[in-house]
Scaffold this motif. Structure first.
Motif, PDB file in Angstrom:
ATOM      1  N   ARG A  19     110.426  27.531   1.031  1.00 24.09           N
ATOM      2  CA  ARG A  19     110.593  27.249  -0.398  1.00 24.09           C
ATOM      3  C   ARG A  19     110.384  25.771  -0.692  1.00 24.09           C
ATOM      4  NH1 ARG A  19     115.833  29.618  -2.247  1.00 24.09           N
ATOM      5  NH2 ARG A  19     114.638  31.526  -2.584  1.00 24.09           N
ATOM      6  N   ILE A  20     109.466  25.510  -1.626  1.00 26.25           N
ATOM      7  CA  ILE A  20     109.157  24.154  -2.077  1.00 26.25           C
ATOM      8  C   ILE A  20     109.558  24.047  -3.547  1.00 26.25           C
ATOM      9  CG2 ILE A  20     107.319  22.464  -2.457  1.00 26.25           C
ATOM     10  CD1 ILE A  20     105.826  23.760  -0.114  1.00 26.25           C
ATOM     11  N   CYS A  21     110.321  23.009  -3.888  1.00 24.70           N
ATOM     12  CA  CYS A  21     110.917  22.889  -5.215  1.00 24.70           C
ATOM     13  C   CYS A  21     110.640  21.516  -5.834  1.00 24.70           C
ATOM     14  CB  CYS A  21     112.438  23.069  -5.139  1.00 24.70           C
ATOM     15  SG  CYS A  21     113.000  24.472  -4.144  1.00 24.70           S
ATOM     16  N   ALA A  22     110.747  21.470  -7.143  1.00 21.59           N
ATOM     17  CA  ALA A  22     110.673  20.207  -7.879  1.00 21.59           C
ATOM     18  C   ALA A  22     111.759  20.212  -8.937  1.00 21.59           C
ATOM     19  CB  ALA A  22     109.302  20.024  -8.518  1.00 21.59           C
ATOM     20  N   PHE A  23     112.433  19.066  -9.117  1.00 18.76           N
ATOM     21  CA  PHE A  23     113.585  19.025 -10.014  1.00 18.76           C
ATOM     22  C   PHE A  23     113.673  17.660 -10.679  1.00 18.76           C
ATOM     23  CE2 PHE A  23     118.537  19.313 -10.152  1.00 18.76           C
ATOM     24  CZ  PHE A  23     118.495  19.740 -11.476  1.00 18.76           C
ATOM     25  N   ASN A  24     113.602  17.653 -12.004  1.00 19.30           N
ATOM     26  CA  ASN A  24     113.896  16.443 -12.760  1.00 19.30           C
ATOM     27  C   ASN A  24     115.415  16.321 -12.823  1.00 19.30           C
ATOM     28  OD1 ASN A  24     114.569  14.573 -14.776  1.00 19.30           O
ATOM     29  ND2 ASN A  24     112.703  14.980 -15.943  1.00 19.30           N
ATOM     30  N   ALA A  25     115.973  15.407 -12.046  1.00 18.43           N
ATOM     31  CA  ALA A  25     117.426  15.288 -11.891  1.00 18.43           C
ATOM     32  C   ALA A  25     118.084  14.477 -12.991  1.00 18.43           C
ATOM     33  CB  ALA A  25     117.742  14.664 -10.532  1.00 18.43           C
ATOM     34  N   GLN A  26     117.331  14.102 -14.003  1.00 16.35           N
ATOM     35  CA  GLN A  26     117.811  13.411 -15.207  1.00 16.35           C
ATOM     36  C   GLN A  26     118.700  12.204 -14.889  1.00 16.35           C
ATOM     37  OE1 GLN A  26     120.195  15.611 -18.041  1.00 16.35           O
ATOM     38  NE2 GLN A  26     119.341  14.478 -19.753  1.00 16.35           N
ATOM     39  N   ARG A  27     118.038  11.124 -14.592  1.00 15.88           N
ATOM     40  CA  ARG A  27     118.700   9.827 -14.348  1.00 15.88           C
ATOM     41  C   ARG A  27     119.775   9.934 -13.263  1.00 15.88           C
ATOM     42  NH1 ARG A  27     118.288   5.817 -19.420  1.00 15.88           N
ATOM     43  NH2 ARG A  27     116.315   6.589 -20.234  1.00 15.88           N
ATOM     44  N   LEU A  28     119.313  10.239 -12.085  1.00 16.33           N
ATOM     45  CA  LEU A  28     120.216  10.369 -10.940  1.00 16.33           C
ATOM     46  C   LEU A  28     120.664   8.989 -10.473  1.00 16.33           C
ATOM     47  CD1 LEU A  28     121.309  12.605  -8.929  1.00 16.33           C
ATOM     48  CD2 LEU A  28     119.528  11.795  -7.398  1.00 16.33           C
ATOM     49  N   VAL A  43     124.206  19.705  -4.464  1.00 11.00           N
ATOM     50  CA  VAL A  43     124.113  20.119  -3.064  1.00 11.00           C
ATOM     51  C   VAL A  43     123.684  21.581  -2.971  1.00 11.00           C
ATOM     52  CG1 VAL A  43     125.560  20.680  -1.070  1.00 11.00           C
ATOM     53  CG2 VAL A  43     125.632  18.388  -2.063  1.00 11.00           C
ATOM     54  N   ARG A  44     124.250  22.435  -3.809  1.00  7.35           N
ATOM     55  CA  ARG A  44     123.885  23.852  -3.764  1.00  7.35           C
ATOM     56  C   ARG A  44     122.442  24.084  -4.215  1.00  7.35           C
ATOM     57  NH1 ARG A  44     128.282  27.469  -6.618  1.00  7.35           N
ATOM     58  NH2 ARG A  44     128.520  25.700  -8.055  1.00  7.35           N
ATOM     59  N   ILE A  45     121.970  23.278  -5.154  1.00  6.05           N
ATOM     60  CA  ILE A  45     120.569  23.383  -5.575  1.00  6.05           C
ATOM     61  C   ILE A  45     119.643  22.941  -4.443  1.00  6.05           C
ATOM     62  CG2 ILE A  45     118.823  22.385  -7.109  1.00  6.05           C
ATOM     63  CD1 ILE A  45     121.000  22.319  -9.300  1.00  6.05           C
ATOM     64  N   LEU A  46     119.956  21.813  -3.821  1.00  9.98           N
ATOM     65  CA  LEU A  46     119.114  21.285  -2.750  1.00  9.98           C
ATOM     66  C   LEU A  46     119.089  22.211  -1.537  1.00  9.98           C
ATOM     67  CD1 LEU A  46     120.135  17.515  -2.893  1.00  9.98           C
ATOM     68  CD2 LEU A  46     117.905  18.468  -3.495  1.00  9.98           C
ATOM     69  N   ALA A  47     120.217  22.861  -1.253  1.00  4.92           N
ATOM     70  CA  ALA A  47     120.307  23.716  -0.071  1.00  4.92           C
ATOM     71  C   ALA A  47     119.427  24.958  -0.175  1.00  4.92           C
ATOM     72  CB  ALA A  47     121.762  24.122   0.157  1.00  4.92           C
ATOM     73  N   ARG A  48     118.914  25.261  -1.370  1.00  7.72           N
ATOM     74  CA  ARG A  48     118.012  26.394  -1.539  1.00  7.72           C
ATOM     75  C   ARG A  48     116.608  26.093  -1.021  1.00  7.72           C
ATOM     76  NH1 ARG A  48     118.396  30.234  -5.092  1.00  7.72           N
ATOM     77  NH2 ARG A  48     116.262  29.873  -5.824  1.00  7.72           N
ATOM     78  N   CYS A  49     116.286  24.809  -0.863  1.00  8.34           N
ATOM     79  CA  CYS A  49     114.886  24.412  -0.690  1.00  8.34           C
ATOM     80  C   CYS A  49     114.624  23.843   0.699  1.00  8.34           C
ATOM     81  CB  CYS A  49     114.507  23.376  -1.742  1.00  8.34           C
ATOM     82  SG  CYS A  49     114.854  23.916  -3.434  1.00  8.34           S
ATOM     83  N   ASP A  50     113.430  24.122   1.217  1.00  5.84           N
ATOM     84  CA  ASP A  50     112.984  23.497   2.465  1.00  5.84           C
ATOM     85  C   ASP A  50     112.409  22.112   2.199  1.00  5.84           C
ATOM     86  OD1 ASP A  50     113.542  25.671   4.398  1.00  5.84           O
ATOM     87  OD2 ASP A  50     112.123  26.780   3.154  1.00  5.84           O
ATOM     88  N   ILE A  51     111.732  21.970   1.050  1.00  5.42           N
ATOM     89  CA  ILE A  51     111.323  20.651   0.556  1.00  5.42           C
ATOM     90  C   ILE A  51     111.632  20.613  -0.931  1.00  5.42           C
ATOM     91  CG2 ILE A  51     109.461  18.984   0.195  1.00  5.42           C
ATOM     92  CD1 ILE A  51     107.900  20.287   2.449  1.00  5.42           C
ATOM     93  N   PRO A 266     115.280  23.411 -11.948  1.00  3.58           N
ATOM     94  CA  PRO A 266     114.298  23.215 -10.879  1.00  3.58           C
ATOM     95  C   PRO A 266     113.234  24.314 -10.969  1.00  3.58           C
ATOM     96  CG  PRO A 266     116.560  23.328 -10.025  1.00  3.58           C
ATOM     97  CD  PRO A 266     116.598  23.810 -11.443  1.00  3.58           C
ATOM     98  N   VAL A 267     112.041  24.006 -10.527  1.00  2.58           N
ATOM     99  CA  VAL A 267     110.998  25.029 -10.361  1.00  2.58           C
ATOM    100  C   VAL A 267     110.686  25.132  -8.874  1.00  2.58           C
ATOM    101  CG1 VAL A 267     109.977  24.929 -12.663  1.00  2.58           C
ATOM    102  CG2 VAL A 267     109.239  23.293 -10.929  1.00  2.58           C
ATOM    103  N   GLU A 268     110.266  26.311  -8.447  1.00  3.36           N
ATOM    104  CA  GLU A 268     110.093  26.517  -7.005  1.00  3.36           C
ATOM    105  C   GLU A 268     109.017  27.554  -6.715  1.00  3.36           C
ATOM    106  OE1 GLU A 268     113.697  29.677  -6.219  1.00  3.36           O
ATOM    107  OE2 GLU A 268     114.256  27.559  -6.448  1.00  3.36           O
ATOM    108  N   VAL A 269     108.398  27.407  -5.553  1.00  2.00           N
ATOM    109  CA  VAL A 269     107.496  28.435  -5.027  1.00  2.00           C
ATOM    110  C   VAL A 269     107.962  28.802  -3.627  1.00  2.00           C
ATOM    111  CG1 VAL A 269     105.431  27.837  -6.357  1.00  2.00           C
ATOM    112  CG2 VAL A 269     105.865  26.673  -4.192  1.00  2.00           C
TER     113      VAL A 269
END
Length: 299
Positions: A19-28, A43-51, A266-269
């Motif tokens: 799983r490859i994801c992209a996320f605009n984290a809004q001023r992290l 953390v839970r969002i990031l743990a879904r993704c391999d990149i 986030p969007v992901e493939v």
């Protein structure tokens, strides 16, 4: 006669997805992720993704990402995570970073560079990275992230084609994924102008996130701002699914709680790590059934 054993032989399912994801984290920032409920959700969002490609990381010191990665590795002990950050990018005092967060036991960074934007077409020029990919079909994959500025969406997305050409020449590889908050919808880009983009008119680009997808958290908006675009026959042949991840629904957050995380989904493939999908056999199926040994099935 129902024959599940034969179906199992014919279908490509069962292969592990990447799983490859992209996320605009809004001023992290550090102060943002230091809040417990925000950290927990990130953390839970990031743990879904391999990149995962994070955008709008505005923490100049890097402390926010170090803290986030520490908590991510504590949360998910299936294998270690690492991150790769761009320098701060921008035209004014407001600067952003692109940050890749990746499972280092499944993929490694082979190379990376900031695109040389000689004509200053991008507010935040792409920070391109090439990763190993765990597949016999595709051994490496280039990722090209972009967070456009709403004032120049069409210009930047057309210039993204030049980045594609540059990356293709740089690594002699056309298997790549272009991804990020493109602002490619609603007031920032009309459907007509979207259809006229070079990345839409040139053959070979597959826009995996549908034009009618909603990638925004607010109930009052419905815009496909965030996109993932695949190029390359091998890359596209491995595509299993693509979607926006509705984290408020998955984590049972109110809109107000979700907006503390981001106003974007986030969007992901998901890519298969095995061979490309098997095509239906059609008329060859009866012949295959004749060749198979008796399975002891009851009619």
């Amino acid at each position: 006669m129902h024959c599940p054993a034969v179906l199992l032989l014919l279908l490509p399912g069962g292969a592990e997805a990447f799983r490859i994801c992209a996320f605009n984290a809004q001023r992290l920032t550090l102060s943002k992720v230091a809040r417990e409920h925000v950290m927990d959700t990130f953390v839970r969002i990031l743990a879904r993704c391999d990149i995962m490609v994070l955008q709008e990381v505005v923490d100049a010191s890097g402390s926010a990402m170090s803290l986030l990665l520490r908590e991510l590795n504590r949360f998910d002990d299936s294998g270690s995570y690492s991150f790769l950050s761009s320098p701060s990018l921008g035209r004014s005092t407001y600067m952003e970073k692109y940050v890749y967060v990746y499972r280092s036991h499944k993929t490694q960074v082979l190379d990376s560079y900031v695109y040389e934007d000689e004509d200053d077409l991008f507010a935040r020029e792409p920070f391109v990275a090439r990763f190993t990919f765990p597949s016999k079909v595709l051994h490496s994959l280039a990722l090209v992230p972009l967070h456009t500025t709403p004032k120049a969406v069409e210009q930047e997305l057309n210039a993204l084609y030049d980045v594609f050409l540059d990356v293709s020449q740089h690594w002699q590889n056309r298997d790549m994924i272009l991804l990020g908050d493109f602002n490619a919808d609603c007031a920032s880009l009309t459907k007509k102008r979207l259809g006229e983009l070079v990345l839409r008119t040139e053959a070979g680009f597959h826009w995996a996130i549908d034009d009618d997808e909603d990638t925004t958290v607010r109930a009052s908006t419905h815009c496909a701002y965030d996109r993932i675009v695949l190029h390359g026959e091998r890359c596209q042949s491995l595509l299993r699914s693509a979607a926006a991840f509705n984290f408020p629904r998955s984590f049972q957050l109110t809109e107000e709680e979700a907006l503390n995380i981001s106003d974007h989904y986030p969007v992901e493939v998901e890519l298969n790590q095995a061979a490309p999908r098997v095509q239906p056999l059609g008329p060859a199926l009866p012949l295959l059934l004749l060749l198979l040994p008796p399975l002891g099935l009851v009619a």
